[in-house]
Design an enzyme around this catalytic site. Structure first.
Site, PDB file in Angstrom:
ATOM      1  N   ASP A 177      26.295  -2.444 118.444  1.00  0.00           N
ATOM      2  CA  ASP A 177      25.835  -3.821 118.609  1.00  0.00           C
ATOM      3  C   ASP A 177      26.649  -4.478 119.714  1.00  0.00           C
ATOM      4  O   ASP A 177      27.783  -4.073 119.972  1.00  0.00           O
ATOM      5  CB  ASP A 177      25.987  -4.610 117.300  1.00  0.00           C
ATOM      6  N   ARG A 222      15.347  -1.571 111.323  1.00  0.00           N
ATOM      7  CA  ARG A 222      14.805  -1.756 109.980  1.00  0.00           C
ATOM      8  C   ARG A 222      13.316  -1.509 109.822  1.00  0.00           C
ATOM      9  O   ARG A 222      12.809  -1.524 108.711  1.00  0.00           O
ATOM     10  CB  ARG A 222      15.148  -3.156 109.484  1.00  0.00           C
ATOM     11  N   ARG A 271      15.942  -1.859 120.618  1.00  0.00           N
ATOM     12  CA  ARG A 271      16.115  -1.875 119.156  1.00  0.00           C
ATOM     13  C   ARG A 271      15.255  -0.817 118.470  1.00  0.00           C
ATOM     14  O   ARG A 271      14.753  -1.046 117.362  1.00  0.00           O
ATOM     15  CB  ARG A 271      15.751  -3.254 118.581  1.00  0.00           C
ATOM     16  N   ARG A 316      21.426   3.222 106.462  1.00  0.00           N
ATOM     17  CA  ARG A 316      22.142   1.943 106.465  1.00  0.00           C
ATOM     18  C   ARG A 316      22.778   1.677 105.098  1.00  0.00           C
ATOM     19  O   ARG A 316      23.889   1.188 105.008  1.00  0.00           O
ATOM     20  CB  ARG A 316      21.137   0.850 106.851  1.00  0.00           C
ATOM     21  N   TYR A 376      27.477 -16.317 120.898  1.00  0.00           N
ATOM     22  CA  TYR A 376      27.680 -16.021 119.467  1.00  0.00           C
ATOM     23  C   TYR A 376      29.124 -16.316 119.052  1.00  0.00           C
ATOM     24  O   TYR A 376      29.390 -16.754 117.937  1.00  0.00           O
ATOM     25  CB  TYR A 376      27.331 -14.556 119.161  1.00  0.00           C
TER      26      TYR A 376
HETATM   27  O1  CP3 Z   1      18.425  -0.825 120.404  1.00  0.00           O
HETATM   28  C1  CP3 Z   1      18.940  -0.082 119.547  1.00  0.00           C
HETATM   29  O2  CP3 Z   1      18.278   0.592 118.724  1.00  0.00           O
HETATM   30  C2  CP3 Z   1      20.450   0.074 119.578  1.00  0.00           C
HETATM   31  C3  CP3 Z   1      21.209  -0.790 118.767  1.00  0.00           C
HETATM   32  C4  CP3 Z   1      21.288  -2.288 119.027  1.00  0.00           C
HETATM   33  C5  CP3 Z   1      21.441  -3.204 117.952  1.00  0.00           C
HETATM   34  N1  CP3 Z   1      21.651  -4.441 118.474  1.00  0.00           N
HETATM   35  C6  CP3 Z   1      21.410  -2.829 116.524  1.00  0.00           C
HETATM   36  C7  CP3 Z   1      21.221  -3.888 115.502  1.00  0.00           C
HETATM   37  C8  CP3 Z   1      21.338  -3.026 120.209  1.00  0.00           C
HETATM   38  C9  CP3 Z   1      21.165  -2.566 121.646  1.00  0.00           C
HETATM   39  C10 CP3 Z   1      21.581  -4.383 119.845  1.00  0.00           C
HETATM   40  C11 CP3 Z   1      21.749  -5.459 120.834  1.00  0.00           C
HETATM   41  C12 CP3 Z   1      21.953  -6.840 120.376  1.00  0.00           C
HETATM   42  N2  CP3 Z   1      22.614  -7.277 119.262  1.00  0.00           N
HETATM   43  C13 CP3 Z   1      21.543  -7.982 121.109  1.00  0.00           C
HETATM   44  C14 CP3 Z   1      20.869  -7.967 122.456  1.00  0.00           C
HETATM   45  C15 CP3 Z   1      19.425  -7.667 122.348  1.00  0.00           C
HETATM   46  C16 CP3 Z   1      18.603  -8.698 121.666  1.00  0.00           C
HETATM   47  O3  CP3 Z   1      17.958  -8.341 120.666  1.00  0.00           O
HETATM   48  O4  CP3 Z   1      18.575  -9.862 122.124  1.00  0.00           O
HETATM   49  C17 CP3 Z   1      21.936  -9.132 120.368  1.00  0.00           C
HETATM   50  C18 CP3 Z   1      21.696 -10.556 120.766  1.00  0.00           C
HETATM   51  C19 CP3 Z   1      22.625  -8.664 119.209  1.00  0.00           C
HETATM   52  C20 CP3 Z   1      23.265  -9.479 118.150  1.00  0.00           C
HETATM   53  C21 CP3 Z   1      22.608  -9.239 116.849  1.00  0.00           C
HETATM   54  N3  CP3 Z   1      22.793  -8.100 116.088  1.00  0.00           N
HETATM   55  C22 CP3 Z   1      21.714 -10.084 116.172  1.00  0.00           C
HETATM   56  C23 CP3 Z   1      21.247 -11.442 116.660  1.00  0.00           C
HETATM   57  C24 CP3 Z   1      21.366  -9.438 114.981  1.00  0.00           C
HETATM   58  C25 CP3 Z   1      20.514 -10.006 113.876  1.00  0.00           C
HETATM   59  C26 CP3 Z   1      19.076  -9.866 114.132  1.00  0.00           C
HETATM   60  C27 CP3 Z   1      18.538  -8.732 113.348  1.00  0.00           C
HETATM   61  O5  CP3 Z   1      17.695  -8.028 113.905  1.00  0.00           O
HETATM   62  O6  CP3 Z   1      18.950  -8.599 112.198  1.00  0.00           O
HETATM   63  C28 CP3 Z   1      22.021  -8.179 114.960  1.00  0.00           C
HETATM   64  C29 CP3 Z   1      21.931  -7.142 113.911  1.00  0.00           C
HETATM   65  C30 CP3 Z   1      21.447  -5.787 114.320  1.00  0.00           C
HETATM   66  N4  CP3 Z   1      21.821  -5.111 115.460  1.00  0.00           N
HETATM   67  C31 CP3 Z   1      20.569  -4.948 113.585  1.00  0.00           C
HETATM   68  C32 CP3 Z   1      20.428  -3.754 114.318  1.00  0.00           C
HETATM   69  C33 CP3 Z   1      19.645  -2.533 113.933  1.00  0.00           C
HETATM   70  C34 CP3 Z   1      19.982  -5.270 112.216  1.00  0.00           C
HETATM   71  C35 CP3 Z   1      21.065  -5.332 111.203  1.00  0.00           C
HETATM   72  C36 CP3 Z   1      20.863  -4.495 109.995  1.00  0.00           C
HETATM   73  O7  CP3 Z   1      20.468  -3.312 110.066  1.00  0.00           O
HETATM   74  O8  CP3 Z   1      21.161  -4.999 108.917  1.00  0.00           O
END
Ligand code: CP3
Length: 335
Positions: free
Chosen positions: A68, A22, A18, A31, A143
């Site tokens: 994602d 943010r 990640r 974003r 999910y």
């Molecule tokens: O790692 C990176 O920089 C690449 C991008 C990436 C994102 N999500 C961007 C993201 C990757 C590899 C993921 C993987 C992901 N997404 C996982 C597996 C890894 C982990 O953290 O367990 C899971 C379970 C998800 C599902 C997901 N997406 C959740 C639970 C959330 C909400 C939590 C949060 O941090 O807000 C997201 C949203 C998300 N995915 C964001 C980002 C940058 C934040 C959303 C935003 O910018 O508004």
């Protein structure tokens, strides 16, 4: 890529799960321009930009594609939304919904993400590895069933126990879609791919074999038969004493460890091949000695074998940028 091939480097390569997100003001800016979160994932120009932001700022050794794990349910025709402060919200799927998943045009739907991958490979310096990824079928299914993240993903566990044949249909669809998607990412220019199984650790007994080991092994086999020599990292978070079984059963080249793995176990796992991880993301928020001690402990314990330095889970939005700089400096200084 050298470490994934089993080499030990004097200074381990570093990237952070990640790493685009943010905690970076420039991410928040882009974003806003994109509109919704999925709009950002499907906009190659902006997705390339946010992927590159942490590389420019910190000089990480690997970039991870900005997307994602939930683009797969979106591509299968499910409703997926990301709400500010709430995380992902999906329309919870039932047996009927599973029968009606549209698995025919997954790659057409994900074409913009593949365009992002090829654009990134062109823009990144040769020495920066480009990592593609997908979610493991079990984690994505949790999910899809609950419609959101829950503390223990009980809805999916219950569904798998009470309707195993229907659940297996869902997992099979996810295995096929994820295999195709990873193959396409590798063909578009990803150097390696990671399979995120963030919820592997909550499966017990035969459920772990059925919904984690089995499906992930099938993805690894599919990918390796289409792209011989493909490098794959598996991240079965929280799977404790099962990490070794996971590596052996799935055939991944490298396993991502979370921070709960005891030092001695981590060292033993590294005897079997490269490992990635495993700094507690909260040490990165705390900074100071908590951060330095955590880094040093990992370097002392795993630095003489094949190691990719990373966190034990994703970086959190409240992480101070100065602490990320401190981390990179400390890892690169070596021991
Ligand atoms: O790692 C990176 O920089 C690449 C991008 C990436 C994102 N999500 C961007 C993201 C990757 C590899 C993921 C993987 C992901 N997404 C996982 C597996 C890894 C982990 O953290 O367990 C899971 C379970 C998800 C599902 C997901 N997406 C959740 C639970 C959330 C909400 C939590 C949060 O941090 O807000 C997201 C949203 C998300 N995915 C964001 C980002 C940058 C934040 C959303 C935003 O910018 O508004």
């Amino acid at each position: 890529m050298k470490v994934l091939a089993g080499e030990k480097l004097a200074v381990p390569p570093i990237w952070l799960m990640r790493q685009a997100g943010r905690y970076l003001p420039e991410y928040k800016e882009t974003r806003k321009q994109a509109g919704g979160f999925l709009d950002l994932c499907y906009n190659p120009e902006l997705a390339i930009e946010v992927t590159l932001q942490p590389i420019r700022r910190f000089g990480f050794d690997a970039a991870i594609l900005f997307s994602d794990i939930l683009v797969i349910p979106d591509a299968l025709g499910r409703q997926v939304a990301f709400r500010e402060g709430e995380g992902p919200v999906l329309d919870p799927i039932d047996a009927n919904g599973i029968s009606n998943l549209q698995s025919d045009n997954v790659l057409d739907h994900l074409a913009p993400v593949l365009e992002t991958v090829s654009g990134l490979r062109n823009e990144l310096p040769d020495e920066t590895t480009l990592i593609g990824f997908c979610g493991a079928p079990w984690t994505v299914a949790t999910y899809m069933i609950a419609g959101r993240g829950t503390p223990d993903q009980a809805p999916a566990r219950l569904f798998a126990l009470s309707q195993p044949a229907v659940f297996e249909k869902l997992i099979d669809i996810l295995v096929e879609a994820s295999s195709e998607y990873l193959v396409a990412q590798l063909k578009a220019g990803a150097d390696a791919v990671q399979i995120f199984d963030s919820w592997a650790g909550i499966l017990g007994g035969d459920q772990f074999e059925k919904w984690c080991l089995g499906p992930v092994s099938r993805i690894v086999a599919n990918v390796q038969s289409e792209v011989p020599g493909a490098r794959i990292i598996g991240f079965p978070k929280g799977c404790g004493t099962q990490y070794n079984t996971y590596r052996e059963r799935t055939g991944v080249d490298c396993i991502g460890l979370d921070w709960s793995v005891p030092e001695e176990q981590a060292r033993m796992l590294q005897q079997g091949g490269p490992v990635q991880g495993m700094l507690d993301p909260l040490r990165l928020i705390a900074g100071g000695d908590a951060l330095n001690d955590g880094v040093d402990a990992i370097l002392d314990n795993l630095g003489s074998g094949p190691l990719i330095f990373n966190l034990g889970h994703g970086i959190t939005p409240q992480t101070p940028i100065a602490h990320v700089e401190q981390l990179v400096e400390r890892v690169r200084k070596g021991r």
